[in-house]
Design a protein around this motif. Structure first.
Motif, PDB file in Angstrom:
ATOM      1  N   ILE B  39     -37.359  40.536  50.514  1.00  0.00           N
ATOM      2  CA  ILE B  39     -37.211  39.073  50.608  1.00  0.00           C
ATOM      3  C   ILE B  39     -38.214  38.506  51.608  1.00  0.00           C
ATOM      4  O   ILE B  39     -38.886  37.501  51.364  1.00  0.00           O
ATOM      5  CB  ILE B  39     -35.763  38.710  51.023  1.00  0.00           C
ATOM      6  N   LEU B  40     -38.364  39.181  52.740  1.00  0.00           N
ATOM      7  CA  LEU B  40     -39.267  38.711  53.788  1.00  0.00           C
ATOM      8  C   LEU B  40     -40.705  38.669  53.280  1.00  0.00           C
ATOM      9  O   LEU B  40     -41.404  37.649  53.413  1.00  0.00           O
ATOM     10  CB  LEU B  40     -39.169  39.641  54.999  1.00  0.00           C
ATOM     11  N   VAL B  41     -41.148  39.782  52.641  1.00  0.00           N
ATOM     12  CA  VAL B  41     -42.529  39.857  52.142  1.00  0.00           C
ATOM     13  C   VAL B  41     -42.771  38.772  51.105  1.00  0.00           C
ATOM     14  O   VAL B  41     -43.781  38.073  51.126  1.00  0.00           O
ATOM     15  CB  VAL B  41     -42.815  41.263  51.558  1.00  0.00           C
ATOM     16  N   PHE B  42     -41.774  38.571  50.245  1.00  0.00           N
ATOM     17  CA  PHE B  42     -41.907  37.567  49.204  1.00  0.00           C
ATOM     18  C   PHE B  42     -42.065  36.172  49.826  1.00  0.00           C
ATOM     19  O   PHE B  42     -42.969  35.408  49.476  1.00  0.00           O
ATOM     20  CB  PHE B  42     -40.681  37.610  48.291  1.00  0.00           C
ATOM     21  N   ALA B  43     -41.199  35.855  50.802  1.00  0.00           N
ATOM     22  CA  ALA B  43     -41.236  34.532  51.420  1.00  0.00           C
ATOM     23  C   ALA B  43     -42.576  34.293  52.102  1.00  0.00           C
ATOM     24  O   ALA B  43     -43.197  33.233  51.940  1.00  0.00           O
ATOM     25  CB  ALA B  43     -40.093  34.407  52.428  1.00  0.00           C
TER      26      ALA B  43
END
Lengths: 259, 576
Positions: B39-43
């Motif tokens: 989720i972090l990488v995507f955001a």
């Protein structure tokens, strides 16, 4: 008779035959609370005096007044011919001659056992390192833990720490040793090793003032027992007289509760 | 009711269809972390993509190429090499230097003032303790931004107008007599007198002290009252003889009449012998009468635009002088080691630091004298309108033909300071508040440094106080009972143990000071943030600029953390 004048050489300021500690009508208050009431005691050289009494009776405060960890407000305390007052030179001179052992050992935790013992002789008495370390070695041998010199206090057991504390006080070659409940913070099985060291010290002729609850020790070693209650010395005498023939009702009550 | 395996006593009526592997707490924790990372990488990639897209629309794709472009703006607080023609990269470097000037000096001062403050907060002196307490409370309970603006106003308001600045160091020519250096050397020598044990019946340190005192007094009084006697041995034979005979008689009297009081006797002999020696030194002109001149000009100007200091240069004679200083330092080191051993061996507390300082000071002064004695060349070449002529140094200086290089080359002393020269108004001839020479410290710098240091020191003082209070009372009692003085107790017992408690929160105060230095913008001090803001405004490279600032502060913080962690490890107690 009281000489407050100091000389650089380490000589006794007391006259021959004089008591080494002389307390006359010492009074002390903590705020409103009267801790010491007209305490008068003389201690002769080489005498072993055991101070007992219920908690809060002022016995610890009394021996802490002798090296000025507490200030007395009235009366006179003369140690080794020097009167304890506000003269910081006199206080320093008296403290050099008095060793003290505390209930909580109070070893310096950031120094090795050996450094704990050698620090004061080197910095206060200006000894050479060689001399101080030889003394430390001898004293550790005497208290039975020669192998612990390079360890830190935190690595030792309570009994070992208290024996180091005794060695640290002895390293200054004091004329008087004060013991403030030296075994009260120890596990029961470690009490004996500390008391044995203290007995040996008493036999060697050291002047000792011991606050303790160890009645066996008092009976065996003491030359004299002082019983404190509510800041007063209510009874004073040889162990035999004290334990078997107490006069004061407060002493009788105390003894009946602990023996 | 179906029994659930591995769940004895379970009362759940519906068996959950979850396979055993997804009930394993280890598996769950790994899966959770993977999910979070995804989720972090995507955001971040979404955010970054949209920033890139928006910026590239405006032709501002983040890159580092702009750093070589011409900056085109001047910076108030800058080294000499920077001008508006320098690049953005240079401007950034100037900002970094300015920030480091604040942070490095600020950390050192904060440590010193904070530790003192902490000790004052626990002082037995009622006034000191309560005044410190009041100051600390005031500083801790008001915002730092407000304080900075306040200090800036105070600093600027308290300074005189730039056109009529306060000048320090009066104008004039001073002499340092060479013989005073000799006296100083003798006094230093005397310090070593007590190194050897005095045998009974021999003169002690006081004898030598009185002898030197006698000689100095005789020489100086003689110089004052009979200056013509200097070196006049051939002319006045008879008075000289009388003087010697009287002095000898005095010595004999002192030797014979004062028997019984050995100390007094030796002192009297010392004084009389010394005064005879001093008198002879005067009459035979043994001690040099000359002095070394020092010229002083008004050299520190304090005005509303800042403090202007002189330029300091190492001259051609600097190297020779440095050699003397090096000898002094080497001697000091040798003394330090030697007396260190002697202290260990004998236990006598020799003041070895003092010995070292004396050695360095004496060699520094002797070196200064020695290199200054060599005369300057009688004439020097000066170039005037293309032709080279020879002039004396004084003439050239009066004619204003000496360049800074010439001054450095022909100076008679090892260190040359050139005072700031006020620039005068062409029409009125009055000072303009600008200077053609000299380096200046700006009021902005002083206000920011002062404000940050005392603000942070207030917190450090509280930390130090708490650290000292955390040392068990028994430690102090044990130390006192062993006979240590208050100072020894503090140094050897309390502070080493307090440091353990002090260092972690101290480290975070250090980081605060470093980060708060970005408040420089409040007093218009050109630190890294302020300079980079200008760069970003002009070049449009805001993402790069912000990233550069963040990386700079991050690096600074990491370096501070590394050092405090090392210190922290050193003070940990050994318990097993």
């Amino acid at each position: 008779m009281t000489t407050t004048e100091l000389k650089p050489k380490r000589v006794s300021h007391a006259l021959e035959g004089d008591p080494i500690i002389r307390c006359e009508n010492v009074n002390k208050w903590f705020g409103e609370f009267h801790v010491l009431r007209d305490v008068s005691v003389n201690v002769q050289p080489q005498e072993v005096v055991v101070v007992i009494g219920p908690s809060g009776s002022g016995k610890s405060t009394f021996i802490r007044c002798i090296n000025r960890l507490e200030e007395h407000q009235e009366g006179k305390i003369v140690v080794d011919g020097i009167e304890m007052g506000n003269d910081i030179r006199n206080i320093a001179a008296i403290r050099r001659e008095i060793g003290m052992v505390f209930q909580q050992f109070n070893l310096f935790p950031h120094m090795t056992v050996q450094d704990n013992i050698t620090l004061a002789p080197m910095k206060v008495r200006n000894w050479s390192r060689d001399k101080a370390e030889a003394k430390a070695k001898e004293l550790l041998q005497r208290v039975g833990i020669p192998e612990q010199a390079k360890k830190y206090p935190g690595q030792l057991s309570g009994g070992q720490q208290q024996r180091v504390a005794i060695a640290r006080a002895l390293a200054m070659e004091p004329k008087i040793m004060l013991f403030d409940e030296p075994t009260s913070a120890l596990d029961p099985e470690m009490i004996k090793e500390v008391l044995d060291v203290m007995k040996e010290l008493a036999r060697s002729g050291m002047t000792m003032l011991v606050v303790t609850h160890e009645m066996g020790f008092a009976r065996e070693v003491a030359d004299r027992i002082l019983f404190f209650d509510q800041g007063r010395i209510v009874e004073s005498g040889t162990p035999e007289n004290f334990f078997d023939n107490a006069q004061h009702p407060r002493t009788k009550l105390f003894l009946s509760q602990i023996l | 009711m179906a029994a659930i395996p591995n769940a004895p006593g379970g009362t759940s009526s519906i068996p959950l269809p979850i396979p055993a592997i997804l009930r394993d707490s280890r598996v769950l924790s790994v899966v959770g972390q993977i999910l979070f990372a995804v989720i972090l990488v995507f955001a971040i990639s979404q955010l970054w993509g949209s920033i890139l897209f928006n910026l590239s629309e405006k032709n501002l794709t983040p890159n580092l190429n702009f750093l070589t472009n011409r900056a085109g703006f001047d910076i108030g607080e800058r080294p000499e090499w920077y001008s508006s023609a320098s690049s953005y990269g240079d401007a950034f470097t100037v900002g970094l230097i300015n920030t480091l000037r604040i942070v490095v000096i600020g950390l050192v001062l904060t440590t010193i003032i904070g530790i003192l403050g902490g000790i004052f907060l626990l002082s037995s002196n009622w006034l000191l303790r309560n005044v410190t307490r009041g100051i600390v409370e005031l500083l801790r309970n008001t915002p730092i931004l407000l304080q900075l603006i306040f200090w800036y106003t105070v600093v600027v308001a308290s300074l005189p107008d730039a056109r009529t600045p306060l000048t320090l160091l009066p104008e004039g020519r001073y002499f340092i007599a060479i013989r005073w250096l000799i006296y100083l050397g003798l006094a230093a020598f005397l310090w070593f007198g007590h190194l050897r044990q005095r045998k009974p019946g021999t003169p002690g340190r006081l004898f030598w002290l009185m002898a030197i005192l006698g000689a100095v007094l005789a020489f100086e009084i003689g110089m004052l009252l009979f200056p013509t006697m200097y070196g006049q041995v051939g002319v006045d034979g008879v008075p000289l003889l009388v003087y010697i005979v009287v002095s000898l008689a005095l010595i004999v009297v002192a030797t014979n009449q004062l028997r019984g009081n050995e100390q007094l006797r030796w002192r009297a002999i010392g004084l009389t012998v010394g005064q005879l020696a001093g008198g002879l030194l005067l009459i035979f002109a043994v001690l040099p009468r000359d002095g070394i001149p020092f010229e002083l000009y008004p050299s520190i100007y304090i005005g509303r635009r800042g403090i202007v200091l002189p330029e300091v240069y190492a001259t051609a004679r600097f190297g020779d002088w440095l050699a003397f200083v090096a000898v002094g330092v080497a001697l000091a080191l040798i003394l330090w080691i030697y007396f260190g051993r002697l202290i260990e061996q004998t236990g006598r507390p020799y003041p070895r630091l003092l010995y070292g300082v004396i050695a360095i000071v004496v060699f520094t002064l002797i070196g200064w004298t020695a290199v200054s004695l060599e005369p300057t060349p009688p004439t020097i070449p000066v170039t005037q309108e293309g032709t080279t002529t020879f002039m004396t140094l004084a003439d050239a200086r009066t004619a204003g033909l000496l360049t800074t290089q010439d001054e450095i080359l022909y100076a008679s002393q090892p260190i040359l300071y050139l005072p700031p020269v006020p620039r005068l108004n062409n029409s009125t001839g009055l000072p303009t508040g600008n200077y053609t020479r000299g380096s200046s410290i700006s009021p902005e710098y002083v206000a920011l440094l002062f404000g940050l240091v005392i603000y942070t020191s207030a917190f450090v003082a509280e930390i130090v106080r708490a650290g000292i209070l955390a040392v068990p009372k028994g430690q102090i009692e044990a130390s006192r009972a062993l006979g240590f003085s208050t100072a020894q107790t503090l140094r050897m017992v309390i502070l080493p143990q307090a440091m353990r408690v002090i260092i972690p929160p101290l480290a975070s105060q250090y980081l605060n000071l470093a980060k708060n230095s970005s408040l420089a913008i409040a007093v218009a001090y050109a630190d890294i943030v302020m300079v980079t803001q200008t760069i970003m405004n002009q070049s449009g490279q805001s993402v790069t600029g912000i990233t550069m600032i963040m990386l700079t502060y991050l690096t600074m913080s990491i370096i501070i953390s590394i050092f405090t962690n090392i210190a922290n490890r050193r003070f940990q107690l050994v318990t097993r």
